[in-house]
Design a protein around this motif. Sequence first.
Motif, PDB file in Angstrom:
ATOM      1  N   ASP A   1      46.121  33.926  42.170  1.00  0.00           N
ATOM      2  CA  ASP A   1      45.873  34.697  43.387  1.00  0.00           C
ATOM      3  C   ASP A   1      44.483  35.333  43.396  1.00  0.00           C
ATOM      4  N   LYS A   2      43.824  35.393  42.239  1.00  0.00           N
ATOM      5  CA  LYS A   2      42.471  35.947  42.155  1.00  0.00           C
ATOM      6  C   LYS A   2      41.402  34.897  42.433  1.00  0.00           C
ATOM      7  N   ILE A   3      41.816  33.634  42.576  1.00  0.00           N
ATOM      8  CA  ILE A   3      40.860  32.533  42.735  1.00  0.00           C
ATOM      9  C   ILE A   3      40.792  32.118  44.207  1.00  0.00           C
ATOM     10  N   ALA A   4      39.570  32.115  44.733  1.00  0.00           N
ATOM     11  CA  ALA A   4      39.369  31.784  46.148  1.00  0.00           C
ATOM     12  C   ALA A   4      39.747  30.329  46.422  1.00  0.00           C
ATOM     13  N   LYS A   5      40.359  30.116  47.586  1.00  0.00           N
ATOM     14  CA  LYS A   5      40.648  28.753  48.031  1.00  0.00           C
ATOM     15  C   LYS A   5      39.781  28.372  49.225  1.00  0.00           C
ATOM     16  N   ASP A   6      39.066  29.368  49.776  1.00  0.00           N
ATOM     17  CA  ASP A   6      38.325  29.154  51.022  1.00  0.00           C
ATOM     18  C   ASP A   6      36.818  29.053  50.829  1.00  0.00           C
TER      19      ASP A   6
END
Length: 104
Positions: A50-55
Motif C-alpha cells: 500500500d506504500k508503493i505507487a501504482k499511478d
Amino acid sequence: MQEITVQELKEKLDNKEDFQLIDVREDFEYETSNLGGVLIPLGGILIETDKIAKDKPVVVMCRSGKRSAAAIMQLEQQGFTNLSNLQGGILAWAAEIDPDVVVY
C-alpha cells in the motif's frame, strides 16, 4: 524486468520528475547511506504494497540490484507494472555519481 541506470536515475532526480524511489535494504543499511527513497525492507515488501505507487513510475533499489530485482519479481506477481530496477544499486551510485556516498 525494466531496468534503469544510475545516470538515468540522477536525470530523474535533477529534473524533479514525478516518480517514487523504494529502497528495499535493511534499516541499518539505509541509515549508513540512502538516496532519500521510501524504506521498505525486502522481507516486508508484500505486506507494505500500500506504500508503493501504482499511478506513477517506481524505481526499486538496494545495495547491488539483486534484492531490488527479487522485490520487483514479487511485486509484479501482485499486478504491479510500473517498476524499474536500479542497476548496480547504491554501489553503482557511489562509483558513478557520488563518491561521497558511504558504501559497505
